[in-house]
Every structure is written in structure tokens, then in C-alpha cells.
Design an enzyme around this catalytic site. Sequence first.
Site, PDB file in Angstrom:
ATOM      1  N   LEU A 245      -5.530  -0.132   3.637  1.00 58.71           N
ATOM      2  CA  LEU A 245      -4.171   0.017   4.184  1.00 58.71           C
ATOM      3  C   LEU A 245      -3.622  -1.307   4.678  1.00 58.71           C
ATOM      4  CD1 LEU A 245      -4.704   3.288   6.282  1.00 58.71           C
ATOM      5  CD2 LEU A 245      -3.531   3.084   4.069  1.00 58.71           C
TER       6      LEU A 245
ATOM      7  N   GLY B 270      -6.392  -7.816   8.563  1.00 55.50           N
ATOM      8  CA  GLY B 270      -5.998  -8.670   9.667  1.00 55.50           C
ATOM      9  C   GLY B 270      -7.080  -9.675   9.980  1.00 55.50           C
TER      10      GLY B 270
ATOM     11  N   PHE C 157      -9.208  -9.646  12.296  1.00 59.82           N
ATOM     12  CA  PHE C 157     -10.455  -9.076  12.794  1.00 59.82           C
ATOM     13  C   PHE C 157     -11.128  -8.144  11.799  1.00 59.82           C
ATOM     14  CE2 PHE C 157      -8.057  -9.964  16.729  1.00 59.82           C
ATOM     15  CZ  PHE C 157      -8.946 -10.863  17.301  1.00 59.82           C
ATOM     16  N   GLY C 158     -10.461  -7.767  10.714  1.00 57.78           N
ATOM     17  CA  GLY C 158     -11.084  -6.854   9.780  1.00 57.78           C
ATOM     18  C   GLY C 158     -10.099  -6.167   8.864  1.00 57.78           C
TER      19      GLY C 158
ATOM     20  N   ASP D  64       0.359  -8.536  21.038  1.00 58.30           N
ATOM     21  CA  ASP D  64       0.661  -8.793  19.624  1.00 58.30           C
ATOM     22  C   ASP D  64       1.707  -7.814  19.102  1.00 58.30           C
ATOM     23  OD1 ASP D  64       0.459 -10.227  17.267  1.00 58.30           O
ATOM     24  OD2 ASP D  64      -1.267  -9.097  16.520  1.00 58.30           O
TER      25      ASP D  64
END
Length: 342
Positions: free
Chosen positions: A43, A46, A48-49, A162
Site C-alpha cells: 500500500l 516509508g 521505517f518500512g 509528521d
Amino acid sequence: MYNLAASLLSSLQRILKVEVNTYHFSYSELEEATNNFDPSKVLGKGAFGTVYYGKLNDGRSVAVKKLLEKNNYKRVEQFKNEVEIMASLVHENLVSLYGCTSLHSPELLLVYEYVSNGTVADPLRGKEAKHGKLTWPIRMNIAVETAKALEYIHTSKIIHRDIKTNNILLDTHFRVKVADFGLSRLFQVDKTHVSTAPRGTLGYLDPEYQQCSQLTVKSDVYSFGVVMIELISSLRAVDNITSDGHEFDLACMALTKIQNQALHEIVDPTLGFESDSKVKNMIIAMGDLASQCLQSSKNSRPTMNKVLESLEEIQKDGKLKSQPEVMGISNLSDEASTSTIT
């Protein structure tokens, strides 16, 4: 080496305390739900993952966030931080955390409700933009519901850190679900700021936070000001190219336009600004409110509570009757002490 090990142990102990009240999914269960983390089910990605679409055995559709590098200390901290924060929040305009894997899992996974209509950024500038799905009433409501979510998390002593259109999800009825709390921070009501290295997304970052490394709730207010300008203009926060080939920062450009009474020059032409006087008045009012949020000094920005009140006033009456106050949130004093997080 000893200090690193001690810090990691302390982090794991805090996670375990939170995990007591957090549902645990098995790794195999989530592996099956995502068809072994099939790339076709991605989907989004980012820093971080990666987030995958999944279907649980009980029929629920979920978004499974897989964090990179399980053995990385910072990733464990981010996992802990996100679980701790999301486990404490319940609001209709926030994405819901269903659970996570245990620390013994092969991967650190967070399981969220699946929000089917993508991000606000998609219909603003993506493939769906040409279909005009985001009419002005819908955009107005997106602003109000996002403000409700932010006002709630600030009241809960959390700074999102964010806020951007890519982190505002929409359901099938275009209702808002604010997501991605990986960078969020808790703060104390008797502190004016959290001292931490600037993190976030270029174009949305509070300039005062960038310069002084002092994160405050007003940093979220600045980011939300950028979001409001995006809703008005459909332009990107950064990397916009002018006719002469130069890049520009949307926030700075919008402030200049508003100060020169030239906001109309960047309004999305599909919104009816020129043909509908009520829409015109609402857009101008939101632009004025956004300009207050985009002030370089945090002390010149309104609180999210005041921003929400102003947006509801605009939505109801079609205009902003008065300028929002720009006092500190929850009566925080600039003379109060500070909190430090690295």
C-alpha cells in the site's frame, strides 16, 4: 557497548508493559493474511518500512506495517513508540491499531485498520485528481476532521510530528483517518517543548523547529497550515515547478500571495472560486487561517483548538468572523522548563 545494551533492555521493558494491553498477532497469521508479504499488496513505503494490505481469517481487512531491521535499536524504539502512543488513542478521525507481533517475532509488525480510499494526496494530485472527486465541501470537511484529530492528540499530550496529506487517509465516504504515528512524541503539560533533532517531511517542517530543534504542538499547527494550502491549491508542498523552471516552497509562496491579496492565483480552478461566492469566501477565510498557522514564530500561531473553532465557523457561516487567538496551548508558559528526547 554496556550503555547501548542497557538502553535496549530498558526499551524492551517499556514495550512489554505496553504489550500487556495490546493484542498479539502471530507472524504466521500475518504472513498468511498478506500472502507472504506479496509485493502486489504493498500500500505504501516509508522511511521505517512497508505497509501491506491483508485479510485476516476473521474477514477483517487490515494494513500491516512491517518495520525494517528488527535488530536495529532505533527501529525497536520506533516500534515501542508507535505501539505505546496508538494503544492510548481512540478517536473517530484516527486510524485504529488492532495489534502487533511480539518481540520474538521474525519481524516487527503493526496491524492497523484498512482505510480503503487512500490518502488525501491521491485525489489532489494523483491519477484520480482529474475526476474532481474532492469538491470544496469535501475538502472543507477534510480540514475540519483533521483538525479534530489533531486537537484530540494534543489534548492527549501527543505531538504528531509528521502531518501531511500523505498521512491523512480517507474512507469510502471521504471521512478522515489520520495515520502514521511513528515519529510522534509525548510531551508534558508543564513543558514548552521537546528538545529533539528535527524529523518530519520537507515542506511541512516548522521553520522554528528546524532552526532550534525545539518540537512543540505548534509544529503540528504549522504542518496543518501547509495541508490547508494544499486543499485550496492542489499543489505539492515542495517540488512545485514554476513557469520559469524554478522550484518553490508552497508555504512561503502562499504567504506571499495572501499578503498581496492574490490567493486566487493559486486556487484550484475546479473548486468554483470564481463562480460561487460562498465557496470564494470560505477559501479566502481558510487561506487567512492558514497564514496564521504558517507564521515563522510559534507564538504567532493559534492552537489547534482555536484552529478547529475557526474551521467550524467557516464551514457553518462561510466566513471567519474573527482572527484566532495565538496564545500557547493549554496555557503553557514560555518560562516553563523543557523536556529532552534524543
